[in-house]
Design an enzyme around this catalytic site. Structure first.
Site, mmCIF file in Angstrom:
data_model
loop_
_atom_site.group_PDB
_atom_site.id
_atom_site.type_symbol
_atom_site.label_atom_id
_atom_site.label_comp_id
_atom_site.label_asym_id
_atom_site.label_seq_id
_atom_site.Cartn_x
_atom_site.Cartn_y
_atom_site.Cartn_z
ATOM 1 N N HIS A 100 0.865 -1.186 0.000
ATOM 2 C CA HIS A 100 0.000 0.000 0.000
ATOM 3 C C HIS A 100 0.900 1.235 0.000
ATOM 4 O O HIS A 100 1.110 1.871 1.020
ATOM 5 C CB HIS A 100 -0.935 -0.003 1.210
ATOM 6 C CG HIS A 100 -2.256 -0.625 0.902
ATOM 7 N ND1 HIS A 100 -3.158 -0.057 0.037
ATOM 8 C CD2 HIS A 100 -2.804 -1.789 1.318
ATOM 9 C CE1 HIS A 100 -4.231 -0.834 -0.063
ATOM 10 N NE2 HIS A 100 -4.037 -1.902 0.692
ATOM 11 N N ASP A 105 -4.822 2.103 1.953
ATOM 12 C CA ASP A 105 -5.190 1.427 3.214
ATOM 13 C C ASP A 105 -5.694 2.453 4.235
ATOM 14 O O ASP A 105 -6.662 2.214 4.956
ATOM 15 C CB ASP A 105 -4.002 0.627 3.773
ATOM 16 C CG ASP A 105 -2.715 1.464 3.884
ATOM 17 O OD1 ASP A 105 -2.623 2.538 3.243
ATOM 18 O OD2 ASP A 105 -1.802 1.053 4.616
ATOM 19 N N HIS A 243 10.259 1.145 -27.419
ATOM 20 C CA HIS A 243 10.630 -0.240 -27.695
ATOM 21 C C HIS A 243 10.866 -0.461 -29.175
ATOM 22 O O HIS A 243 10.046 -0.076 -30.008
ATOM 23 C CB HIS A 243 9.536 -1.196 -27.210
ATOM 24 C CG HIS A 243 9.519 -1.315 -25.715
ATOM 25 N ND1 HIS A 243 10.431 -2.066 -25.020
ATOM 26 C CD2 HIS A 243 8.723 -0.738 -24.794
ATOM 27 C CE1 HIS A 243 10.199 -1.954 -23.730
ATOM 28 N NE2 HIS A 243 9.161 -1.152 -23.559
ATOM 29 N N TYR A 300 -9.675 9.103 -17.680
ATOM 30 C CA TYR A 300 -10.353 9.790 -16.567
ATOM 31 C C TYR A 300 -10.615 11.238 -16.980
ATOM 32 O O TYR A 300 -9.751 11.865 -17.599
ATOM 33 C CB TYR A 300 -9.458 9.858 -15.326
ATOM 34 C CG TYR A 300 -9.106 8.548 -14.673
ATOM 35 C CD1 TYR A 300 -9.734 7.366 -15.031
ATOM 36 C CD2 TYR A 300 -8.153 8.505 -13.666
ATOM 37 C CE1 TYR A 300 -9.393 6.170 -14.412
ATOM 38 C CE2 TYR A 300 -7.812 7.319 -13.043
ATOM 39 C CZ TYR A 300 -8.430 6.156 -13.420
ATOM 40 O OH TYR A 300 -8.102 4.996 -12.801
ATOM 41 N N GLU A 373 0.626 7.931 11.262
ATOM 42 C CA GLU A 373 -0.730 7.458 11.619
ATOM 43 C C GLU A 373 -1.485 8.435 12.529
ATOM 44 O O GLU A 373 -2.697 8.324 12.674
ATOM 45 C CB GLU A 373 -0.646 6.081 12.283
ATOM 46 C CG GLU A 373 -0.224 4.982 11.315
ATOM 47 C CD GLU A 373 -0.089 3.624 11.987
ATOM 48 O OE1 GLU A 373 0.345 3.592 13.158
ATOM 49 O OE2 GLU A 373 -0.434 2.618 11.346
#
Ligand SMILES: [Zn+2]
Ligand SMILES: [Zn+2]
Length: 392
Positions: A100, A105, A243, A300, A373
């Site tokens: 993550h 998360d 490539h 998007y 956190e």
């Protein structure tokens, strides 16, 4: 607001525990089954109605109030990235090569925290609240917002406003960033095939060398951005993959270039596409090569934050003690929250987690990305407070 900050104190250990559980078992796009199951379990335990497998592995929760007022939706993404974690914490990823690293998360944990707060404030809401846990934000054109919308996530009850937040190491811990108007880019992927005529590396004059032409094309594209598109308008084009060829002395028949182009308005985008076609086609033909140019379908859209809603959100965030709120710059990153924001006005905002003193400084998408956190509670409080404001 003071009451939310008071209430979240008791919930904070649980929010962090949920985040660590998900962090240890990260799941890649459209494989978020364990994460989705955890989300469904937590929502049901709160008495929230749950629908699973919405647009793949998506989960939708509805907090019913029995009132016919405004419906606010909150969105979190659930997918992890293919990356080996390089952070020394006891709850590090147990899945090899999956991490993550974008903080999704924490988005799940913060949104569940907001749900815990809002359940307690059910009486203060004027209508239902929807919780959108989406798969596969990191998937570019295959992102999870679209299938969720197609599966009816924004209807029944119809959503009036939608909000979401992203955690970011770009900003100091505990600071919010908001901006009204076009805020994040529309990302167009392009593929250019430069078609020449191969031959011996010792006799380039008998070939049309697509390696040389591809190099000229790459340079010409930067001329589009610096000389052809209005410099006042945000625009970037990056060729990120080239490539062609198999051996040091064989000039190949063709070379394939792939890249991304970012814009914030359709006028700039349309002009840039015309300019790119012209620059690439004429560069190729100057050296006798041909080309094919493809823009991938359905990227998007621009992430557009409703201006008036952004002002209201800003006011709410400024009221959260212990945090700071700033007006953000526009960004050329992209997010498929933009698809939800097309269906209902709302705001996508940022929460900073940069705290070098705690070792939290590496950027999102880095193998060393580490979250402070202590900011998770602010994320939960902000989502709950914004919902209460817009539910009025
Ligand atoms: Zn990301
Ligand atoms: Zn992300």
């Amino acid at each position: 607001m003071p009451s939310l900050l008071e209430e979240v104190k008791r919930l904070e250990p649980r929010i962090i525990e949920i985040r660590r559980t998900i962090h240890q078992k990260p799941e890649l796009a459209y494989h978020e089954t364990a994460t989705g199951a955890l989300v469904a379990r937590e929502l049901r335990a709160l008495g929230i109605e749950v629908k699973t497998r919405v647009g793949g592995t998506g989960v939708v929760g509805v907090l019913r109030t029995g009132k016919k007022g405004r419906v606010v939706a909150l969105r979190a993404d659930m997918d992890a990235l293919p990356l080996q974690e390089n952070v020394d914490v006891e709850f590090r990823s147990k899945r090899k090569g999956v991490m993550h690293a974008c903080g999704h998360d924490t988005h799940v944990a913060m949104l569940l925290g907001a749900a815990m707060l809002l359940v307690k404030h059910r009486r203060d809401l004027s209508g239902d609240v929807k919780f959108l846990f989406q798969p596969a934000e990191e998937e570019g054109g295959r992102g999870g917002a679209k299938p969720m919308i197609e599966a009816g996530a924004m209807e029944d009850p119809h959503v009036d406003n939608v909000f979401g937040l992203h955690i970011s190491a770009d900003f100091p811990s505990g600071s919010f960033g908001v901006r009204g108007g076009p805020f994040m880019a529309r990302p167009d992927s392009l593929l250019i095939r430069v078609i020449g005529r191969g031959g011996h590396g010792a006799a380039p004059h008998k070939t049309v060398d697509p390696v040389y032409v591809a190099a000229q094309v790459t340079i010409a594209l930067q001329g589009v951005s610096s000389r052809m598109v209005n410099p006042i308008k945000p625009f970037v084009i990056s060729i990120c993959s080239i490539h062609g060829g198999t051996k040091d002395n064989i000039i190949p028949d063709e070379v394939v270039l792939e890249g991304t182009m970012r814009t914030l308005d359709s006028g700039t985008r349309d002009k840039a596409i015309r300019d790119i076609r012209q620059a690439v086609t004429s560069t190729c033909s100057a050296y006798g090569a041909r080309c094919e140019i493809e823009f991938k379908k359905d990227p998007y859209p621009v992430t557009y934050n409703d201006e008036r809603s952004a002002e209201r959100v800003m006011k709410v965030l400024k009221g959260i003690r212990g945090t700071r709120t700033r007006v953000m710059d526009q960004r050329l990153g992209a997010e498929d929250v933009s698809r939800f924001l097309r269906k209902a006005p709302g705001v996508f905002y940022y929460l900073g987690t940069n705290n070098p003193a705690k070792g939290c400084a590496a950027p999102n998408h880095s193998s060393r990305f580490k979250v402070d956190e202590d900011v998770l509670k602010y994320g939960s409080v902000s989502l709950a407070a914004v919902t209460l404001e817009f539910s009025r």
